[in-house]
Motif scaffolding. Sequence first.
Motif, PDB file in Angstrom:
ATOM      1  N   ALA A  36       0.862  -1.184   0.000  1.00  0.00           N
ATOM      2  CA  ALA A  36       0.000   0.000   0.000  1.00  0.00           C
ATOM      3  C   ALA A  36       0.894   1.228   0.000  1.00  0.00           C
ATOM      4  O   ALA A  36       1.987   1.226   0.573  1.00  0.00           O
ATOM      5  N   GLY A  37       0.428   2.273  -0.656  1.00  0.00           N
ATOM      6  CA  GLY A  37       1.199   3.508  -0.723  1.00  0.00           C
ATOM      7  C   GLY A  37       0.519   4.491  -1.657  1.00  0.00           C
ATOM      8  O   GLY A  37      -0.659   4.344  -1.989  1.00  0.00           O
ATOM      9  N   GLY A  38       1.263   5.475  -2.113  1.00  0.00           N
ATOM     10  CA  GLY A  38       0.718   6.446  -3.042  1.00  0.00           C
ATOM     11  C   GLY A  38       0.883   6.019  -4.485  1.00  0.00           C
ATOM     12  O   GLY A  38       1.640   5.098  -4.791  1.00  0.00           O
ATOM     13  N   ASN A  39       0.158   6.701  -5.374  1.00  0.00           N
ATOM     14  CA  ASN A  39       0.258   6.472  -6.815  1.00  0.00           C
ATOM     15  C   ASN A  39       0.074   5.001  -7.178  1.00  0.00           C
ATOM     16  O   ASN A  39      -1.033   4.481  -7.179  1.00  0.00           O
ATOM     17  N   PHE A  40       1.182   4.318  -7.450  1.00  0.00           N
ATOM     18  CA  PHE A  40       1.125   2.929  -7.916  1.00  0.00           C
ATOM     19  C   PHE A  40       0.887   1.946  -6.785  1.00  0.00           C
ATOM     20  O   PHE A  40       0.831   0.743  -7.001  1.00  0.00           O
ATOM     21  N   GLY A  41       0.764   2.418  -5.579  1.00  0.00           N
ATOM     22  CA  GLY A  41       0.476   1.543  -4.449  1.00  0.00           C
ATOM     23  C   GLY A  41       1.612   0.636  -4.039  1.00  0.00           C
ATOM     24  O   GLY A  41       1.394  -0.463  -3.520  1.00  0.00           O
ATOM     25  N   GLY A  42       2.847   1.074  -4.268  1.00  0.00           N
ATOM     26  CA  GLY A  42       3.993   0.247  -3.890  1.00  0.00           C
ATOM     27  C   GLY A  42       4.364  -0.807  -4.900  1.00  0.00           C
ATOM     28  O   GLY A  42       5.173  -1.693  -4.612  1.00  0.00           O
ATOM     29  N   GLY A  43       3.810  -0.733  -6.111  1.00  0.00           N
ATOM     30  CA  GLY A  43       4.029  -1.788  -7.095  1.00  0.00           C
ATOM     31  C   GLY A  43       5.468  -1.945  -7.539  1.00  0.00           C
ATOM     32  O   GLY A  43       5.933  -3.059  -7.790  1.00  0.00           O
ATOM     33  N   ARG A  44       6.204  -0.845  -7.641  1.00  0.00           N
ATOM     34  CA  ARG A  44       7.586  -0.954  -8.111  1.00  0.00           C
ATOM     35  C   ARG A  44       8.459  -1.717  -7.118  1.00  0.00           C
ATOM     36  O   ARG A  44       9.412  -2.389  -7.516  1.00  0.00           O
ATOM     37  N   SER A  45       8.146  -1.615  -5.837  1.00  0.00           N
ATOM     38  CA  SER A  45       8.917  -2.397  -4.857  1.00  0.00           C
ATOM     39  C   SER A  45       8.673  -3.891  -5.043  1.00  0.00           C
ATOM     40  O   SER A  45       9.565  -4.714  -4.802  1.00  0.00           O
ATOM     41  N   GLN A  46       7.469  -4.239  -5.478  1.00  0.00           N
ATOM     42  CA  GLN A  46       7.158  -5.652  -5.677  1.00  0.00           C
ATOM     43  C   GLN A  46       8.019  -6.263  -6.776  1.00  0.00           C
ATOM     44  O   GLN A  46       8.468  -7.412  -6.667  1.00  0.00           O
ATOM     45  N   TYR A  47       8.260  -5.498  -7.846  1.00  0.00           N
ATOM     46  CA  TYR A  47       9.062  -6.040  -8.940  1.00  0.00           C
ATOM     47  C   TYR A  47      10.516  -6.222  -8.523  1.00  0.00           C
ATOM     48  O   TYR A  47      11.169  -7.185  -8.943  1.00  0.00           O
ATOM     49  N   HIS A  48      11.036  -5.332  -7.695  1.00  0.00           N
ATOM     50  CA  HIS A  48      12.397  -5.529  -7.177  1.00  0.00           C
ATOM     51  C   HIS A  48      12.447  -6.744  -6.252  1.00  0.00           C
ATOM     52  O   HIS A  48      13.416  -7.509  -6.269  1.00  0.00           O
ATOM     53  N   LEU A  49      11.412  -6.919  -5.451  1.00  0.00           N
ATOM     54  CA  LEU A  49      11.377  -8.063  -4.545  1.00  0.00           C
ATOM     55  C   LEU A  49      11.304  -9.371  -5.322  1.00  0.00           C
ATOM     56  O   LEU A  49      11.926 -10.376  -4.940  1.00  0.00           O
ATOM     57  N   ARG A  50      10.581  -9.375  -6.417  1.00  0.00           N
ATOM     58  CA  ARG A  50      10.516 -10.579  -7.255  1.00  0.00           C
ATOM     59  C   ARG A  50      11.888 -10.898  -7.854  1.00  0.00           C
ATOM     60  O   ARG A  50      12.264 -12.073  -7.975  1.00  0.00           O
ATOM     61  N   GLN A  51      12.633  -9.879  -8.247  1.00  0.00           N
ATOM     62  CA  GLN A  51      13.977 -10.112  -8.781  1.00  0.00           C
ATOM     63  C   GLN A  51      14.881 -10.734  -7.723  1.00  0.00           C
ATOM     64  O   GLN A  51      15.663 -11.650  -8.023  1.00  0.00           O
ATOM     65  N   ILE A  52      14.793 -10.260  -6.504  1.00  0.00           N
ATOM     66  CA  ILE A  52      15.584 -10.829  -5.416  1.00  0.00           C
ATOM     67  C   ILE A  52      15.203 -12.286  -5.200  1.00  0.00           C
ATOM     68  O   ILE A  52      16.056 -13.150  -4.961  1.00  0.00           O
ATOM     69  N   GLY A  53      13.904 -12.572  -5.316  1.00  0.00           N
ATOM     70  CA  GLY A  53      13.429 -13.936  -5.106  1.00  0.00           C
ATOM     71  C   GLY A  53      13.964 -14.933  -6.109  1.00  0.00           C
ATOM     72  O   GLY A  53      14.043 -16.133  -5.814  1.00  0.00           O
ATOM     73  N   VAL A  54      14.347 -14.473  -7.296  1.00  0.00           N
ATOM     74  CA  VAL A  54      14.890 -15.383  -8.306  1.00  0.00           C
ATOM     75  C   VAL A  54      16.162 -16.050  -7.790  1.00  0.00           C
ATOM     76  O   VAL A  54      16.332 -17.267  -7.895  1.00  0.00           O
ATOM     77  N   TYR A  55      17.055 -15.261  -7.226  1.00  0.00           N
ATOM     78  CA  TYR A  55      18.309 -15.836  -6.719  1.00  0.00           C
ATOM     79  C   TYR A  55      18.084 -16.656  -5.452  1.00  0.00           C
ATOM     80  O   TYR A  55      18.792 -17.649  -5.214  1.00  0.00           O
ATOM     81  N   LEU A  56      17.111 -16.256  -4.647  1.00  0.00           N
ATOM     82  CA  LEU A  56      16.879 -16.943  -3.372  1.00  0.00           C
ATOM     83  C   LEU A  56      16.044 -18.205  -3.530  1.00  0.00           C
ATOM     84  O   LEU A  56      15.789 -18.893  -2.541  1.00  0.00           O
ATOM     85  N   ASP A  57      15.601 -18.525  -4.743  1.00  0.00           N
ATOM     86  CA  ASP A  57      14.717 -19.666  -4.991  1.00  0.00           C
ATOM     87  C   ASP A  57      13.383 -19.509  -4.279  1.00  0.00           C
ATOM     88  O   ASP A  57      12.768 -20.491  -3.851  1.00  0.00           O
ATOM     89  N   LEU A  58      12.932 -18.272  -4.138  1.00  0.00           N
ATOM     90  CA  LEU A  58      11.580 -17.983  -3.657  1.00  0.00           C
ATOM     91  C   LEU A  58      10.648 -17.980  -4.858  1.00  0.00           C
ATOM     92  O   LEU A  58      10.945 -17.335  -5.869  1.00  0.00           O
ATOM     93  N   HIS A  59       9.523 -18.666  -4.748  1.00  0.00           N
ATOM     94  CA  HIS A  59       8.610 -18.796  -5.881  1.00  0.00           C
ATOM     95  C   HIS A  59       7.346 -17.972  -5.611  1.00  0.00           C
ATOM     96  O   HIS A  59       6.466 -18.399  -4.862  1.00  0.00           O
ATOM     97  N   PHE A  60       7.277 -16.791  -6.202  1.00  0.00           N
ATOM     98  CA  PHE A  60       6.154 -15.890  -5.981  1.00  0.00           C
ATOM     99  C   PHE A  60       4.967 -16.283  -6.855  1.00  0.00           C
ATOM    100  O   PHE A  60       5.141 -16.695  -8.009  1.00  0.00           O
TER     101      PHE A  60
END
Length: 321
Positions: free
Chosen positions: A123-147
């Motif tokens: 939750a947040g302004g404008n895009f609602g924090g969406g850009r942070s989600q895409y960075h978090l998904r990139q981090i998950g690739v190396y960590l073997d986290l499956h979103f």
Amino acid sequence: MEAVIAAKPMIKVAALCGSLRKGSYNRGLLRTALEISKESINGIQMEYIDISPLPMLNTDLEVDGKYPPVVEAFRQKILEADSVLFASPEYNYSITGPLKNAIDWASRPPNVWADKAAAIVSAGGNFGGGRSQYHLRQIGVYLDLHFINKPEFFLNAFEPPAKFDSDGNLIDPASKQRIKEVLLALQAFTLRLQEFPRQSDRESEEGPVLTPFTKENLGQRFHASTEYKLGRTSVSYDWHDLETCNNERRVISQFQDKHFKLKNKKYTHNVRERLYKMALVASWVFFLMVFMLSYWVKNVEDACCRRNVFGRSLDLWVAYS
């Protein structure tokens, strides 16, 4: 084959918030998720894990292969969880420092994030924090986290009508329903990932249980680049199975032999390369023909003259031959 009806097992979900503020809207999203998991969804046991006590990552704090007690306790909770729910606010187009710090501590050897399902709300302004989600998904690739891919949850906290009260609690019914959908998708995906290592010929009410390819028969059918490794220590699986396991009621391998069917059409592994080469050759032939015509024939009158000269030469050749 015998039908097997299995009760839905309990999964443990670790809930992490990237904001340390007490009245954080993102923490309010997690409070709502905790309430929904207790009241409306069977089979989910969710625990909020506070990341504020964690020290800043410093490998000097690792002594004899051990971490500080607060870090060890945090890592143990992540290890025991089956999946993770992140509430990730957006700071400077990315995730927050405290959340990145927590991720880094839990990724220290051995990586306790590996092979877990995960979902993100923000939750947040404008895009609602969406850009942070895409960075978090990139981090998950190396960590073997499956979103989970869908549904996504971005909430603009400042658009009317009001989404939160003065204490940061979510009061919007539509948003609560969306969070419930995220939790249901996370639960389903977690159970599917837990079924991957099980080779079985059993059938359930929803269809055949997934049987992953082994290393041996996968190498006979496909190029090595088509392997998908579920975690760094687990066996290889058919990539098509993994990509389609989200939002599907059954996951069955689409590969039968060296050919496979996709949308009722038959393809081979190198058909795209062949079509590309044929199109390239055809384009060069067409270009050469156009170039030759443009070089020899400047206009219609010139074309007529060239035809007449060619015709006269042919007549002379016939007469003297």
